[in-house]
Design an enzyme around this catalytic site. Structure first.
Site, mmCIF file in Angstrom:
data_model
loop_
_atom_site.group_PDB
_atom_site.id
_atom_site.type_symbol
_atom_site.label_atom_id
_atom_site.label_comp_id
_atom_site.label_asym_id
_atom_site.label_seq_id
_atom_site.Cartn_x
_atom_site.Cartn_y
_atom_site.Cartn_z
ATOM 1 N N TRP A 188 53.396 3.023 -0.215
ATOM 2 C CA TRP A 188 53.283 2.013 -1.610
ATOM 3 C C TRP A 188 51.702 2.058 -1.597
ATOM 4 C CZ3 TRP A 188 50.677 -2.365 -1.890
ATOM 5 C CH2 TRP A 188 50.438 -2.840 -3.148
ATOM 6 N N GLU A 229 57.525 4.005 -3.193
ATOM 7 C CA GLU A 229 58.201 2.875 -3.677
ATOM 8 C C GLU A 229 57.297 2.721 -4.991
ATOM 9 O OE1 GLU A 229 56.915 -0.504 -1.104
ATOM 10 O OE2 GLU A 229 57.955 -1.767 -2.580
ATOM 11 N N LYS A 231 56.262 0.547 -8.768
ATOM 12 C CA LYS A 231 55.935 -0.849 -8.953
ATOM 13 C C LYS A 231 55.663 -1.079 -10.560
ATOM 14 C CE LYS A 231 53.317 -5.065 -7.389
ATOM 15 N NZ LYS A 231 52.928 -5.598 -6.088
ATOM 16 N N ASP A 262 62.090 -1.813 -4.705
ATOM 17 C CA ASP A 262 61.866 -3.126 -4.480
ATOM 18 C C ASP A 262 62.272 -4.119 -5.473
ATOM 19 O OD1 ASP A 262 60.669 -5.754 -4.388
ATOM 20 O OD2 ASP A 262 59.076 -4.570 -2.657
ATOM 21 N N HIS A 265 60.066 -5.517 -8.125
ATOM 22 C CA HIS A 265 58.889 -4.520 -8.804
ATOM 23 C C HIS A 265 59.542 -3.925 -10.319
ATOM 24 C CE1 HIS A 265 56.658 -3.169 -4.964
ATOM 25 N NE2 HIS A 265 56.694 -4.312 -5.234
ATOM 26 N N HIS A 289 63.834 -2.359 -0.793
ATOM 27 C CA HIS A 289 63.014 -3.564 -0.440
ATOM 28 C C HIS A 289 63.592 -4.579 -0.980
ATOM 29 C CE1 HIS A 289 58.635 -1.836 0.932
ATOM 30 N NE2 HIS A 289 59.860 -1.522 1.831
ATOM 31 N N ASP A 297 56.461 -10.867 -8.694
ATOM 32 C CA ASP A 297 56.671 -10.324 -7.630
ATOM 33 C C ASP A 297 56.043 -11.181 -6.545
ATOM 34 O OD1 ASP A 297 57.425 -8.402 -5.912
ATOM 35 O OD2 ASP A 297 55.616 -7.372 -6.002
ATOM 36 N N ASP A 299 57.614 -12.345 -3.794
ATOM 37 C CA ASP A 299 58.039 -12.211 -2.342
ATOM 38 C C ASP A 299 58.411 -13.493 -1.766
ATOM 39 O OD1 ASP A 299 57.726 -9.084 -2.079
ATOM 40 O OD2 ASP A 299 55.604 -9.576 -2.684
ATOM 41 N N ASP A 329 61.455 -7.154 2.630
ATOM 42 C CA ASP A 329 59.833 -7.239 1.921
ATOM 43 C C ASP A 329 59.637 -8.612 1.380
ATOM 44 O OD1 ASP A 329 57.557 -6.800 1.228
ATOM 45 O OD2 ASP A 329 58.107 -5.268 -0.177
HETATM 46 C C1 RNT Z 1 53.903 -4.462 -2.756
HETATM 47 C C2 RNT Z 1 55.374 -3.671 -1.930
HETATM 48 C C3 RNT Z 1 55.134 -3.138 -0.586
HETATM 49 C C4 RNT Z 1 54.313 -4.467 0.239
HETATM 50 C C5 RNT Z 1 54.412 -4.164 1.930
HETATM 51 C C6 RNT Z 1 53.801 -5.030 2.710
HETATM 52 O O1 RNT Z 1 54.215 -4.856 -3.784
HETATM 53 O O2 RNT Z 1 56.125 -4.528 -2.192
HETATM 54 O O3 RNT Z 1 56.320 -2.874 0.065
HETATM 55 O O4 RNT Z 1 55.216 -5.533 0.003
HETATM 56 O O5 RNT Z 1 54.191 -2.679 1.970
HETATM 57 ZN ZN ZN Z 2 57.997 -3.573 -1.374
#
Ligand code: RNT
Ligand code: ZN
Length: 422
Positions: A188, A229, A231, A262, A265, A289, A297, A299, A329
């Site tokens: 990523w 990955e 986004k 993810d 994302h 993720h 996003d 998290d 994640d």
């Molecule tokens: C960032 C991505 C990525 C990170 C990690 C720490 O937006 O989601 O996967 O969160 O690699």
């Molecule tokens: Zn991620």
């Protein structure tokens, strides 16, 4: 929480209730026990890493907010915290490590990392019988300050990050070989623009070239599974992200590598459940993720939301358990960090259990015969079936605390260990 007799009694009645719908609860428990979740190390120290004594998250638009005491300050502390968390999560899971968690004493730059710098992590995983996954760290580094890494127009900078990507794959191959389990290795990158770009094409061409260079060496899929990955946008890359969904979907399909989806994302109203059966039509395997975006996003720690349940349902209904790698994640620095791992992982497993307890064949029959009334009725009835009794029974069978009994252990650990850190 009730005693083990109480748990067994409740399970017995739940088993009968599910059996009336044709669901075998013992079988569901057995299948759940085979699922390994990849537990992300970065929840334990707010995505800091241990490259320097003052390592903090920087660049890339990732933000860990909160100042809860007790963040792990060293790899040893982080391993101890993960060990505690894993002792409260039923099943055998995996360790998901980021390159910035190397133990080099800060002396080795990212393009020169080797498996030796992760020896303590690998030994730890081996001793615990855990598989491992890995990630290149393309942020929190002076060479990422321009906001570009693999798509950088500065050839020196781009080259450095390509070398990092190559180093990571070699490390992962070693990890896979040593642990006897394929190491899913994710790329990523934060590359993108805050404001409207003129050249959308150039950075994507450079990213493609960089990826081709990183993946040039063929490595046995028994030891390494590559993943990319996508986004939609990040803080500081609101207008343009080089590695968009379309970009990586195309790249993954063309090169037969894994795509990482993810949950945070995509557009805020977009859920990835519906994407799984689409991308699985063209890819052998994918990586998830699992995260929780609140308005962006962000998290947040994963909870048992409709989205999470929908995700688990798609994996189970599509018979994708062998082909979908489930990674977590999230990172929350405002609550006890060990508890955050436990809550998120237990929720992921609960969602999978609920999906495994579904009379899917029966529901499919309704659907195929056009009886949408029964489909809706039974889907709603299922929501109040006693899955909690099955979950508690599973936890006690796997020798981890049932119900909320795990919380007391976290509080004890906090009093003894994490609260003493400053
Ligand atoms: C960032 C991505 C990525 C990170 C990690 C720490 O937006 O989601 O996967 O969160 O690699
Ligand atoms: Zn991620």
């Amino acid at each position: 929480m009730s005693d083990s007799k109480g748990i067994e009694r409740a399970y017995e009645s739940a088993r009968q209730r599910y059996a009336e719908l044709g669901v075998d609860t013992d079988k569901a428990i057995e299948r759940l026990g085979k699922i390994a979740i990849s537990l992300h190390c970065w929840q334990g120290d707010d995505v800091g890493g241990f490259e320097s004594s003052v390592s903090t998250l920087s660049g890339g638009g990732l933000v860990a907010t909160g100042a809860y005491p007790g963040r792990a300050r060293s790899a040893c502390e982080l391993r101890a915290d993960m060990e505690k968390a894993m002792s409260l999560i039923p099943g055998k899971h995996r360790l998901n490590l980021h390159a910035m968690y190397a133990e080099t004493g800060g002396k080795v730059d990212r393009n020169e990392l080797t498996a030796e710098h992760f020896a303590a992590w690998i030994d730890w995983a081996k001793a615990k019988g855990l598989g491992m996954d890995f990630n290149g760290t393309f942020f929190s580094h002076p060479k990422a300050e321009s906001g570009f890494t693999l798509a950088s127009a500065d050839e020196g900078e781009r080259r450095f990050w390509v070398e990092h990507g190559i180093a990571c794959r070699k490390i992962s191959e070693q990890i896979g070989r040593q642990l006897g389990s394929a190491c899913v290795t994710n790329v990523w990158i934060p590359d993108g623009y805050k404001d409207i770009p003129v050249d959308r094409k150039g950075p994507r061409q450079r990213l493609r070239k960089s990826l081709d260079e990183i993946f040039a060496e063929k490595i046995d899929r028994r030891w390494l599974l590559d993943s990319v990955e996508s986004k939609l946008f990040g803080i500081g890359s609101e207008s343009y992200v080089v590695g968009s969904h379309e970009f990586y979907l195309g790249y993954a399909v063309q090169n037969n590598i894994l795509l990482c989806l993810d949950t945070g994302h995509f557009h805020p109203t977009e859920e990835i459940c519906d994407k799984i059966s689409s991308v699985m039509a063209f890819l052998d395997e994918i990586l998830l993720h699992v995260s929780r975006g609140v308005r962006w996003d962000s998290d947040h720690v994963v909870i048992l939301s409709d989205e999470l349940r929908g995700l688990a349902e798609e994996i189970v209904r599509g018979d994708y358990l062998e082909r979908v790698h489930i990674g977590l994640d999230f990172f929350d620095a405002s609550i006890n960090r060990v508890a955050a791992w436990v809550i998120g992982s237990r929720c992921m497993l609960k969602a999978l259990l609920i999906a495994l307890l579904e009379p899917t064949d029966k529901l499919r029959e309704f659907e195929h015969s056009g009886d949408f009334t029964s489909r809706l009725a039974i889907l709603e009835e299922l929501k109040t079936l006693p899955f909690g009794a099955v979950w508690d029974y599973d936890c006690s069978k796997m020798e981890v605390p049932a119900g909320d009994a795990w919380l007391k252990e976290i509080k004890d650990y906090e009093a003894r260990v994490t609260s003493k850190r400053n």
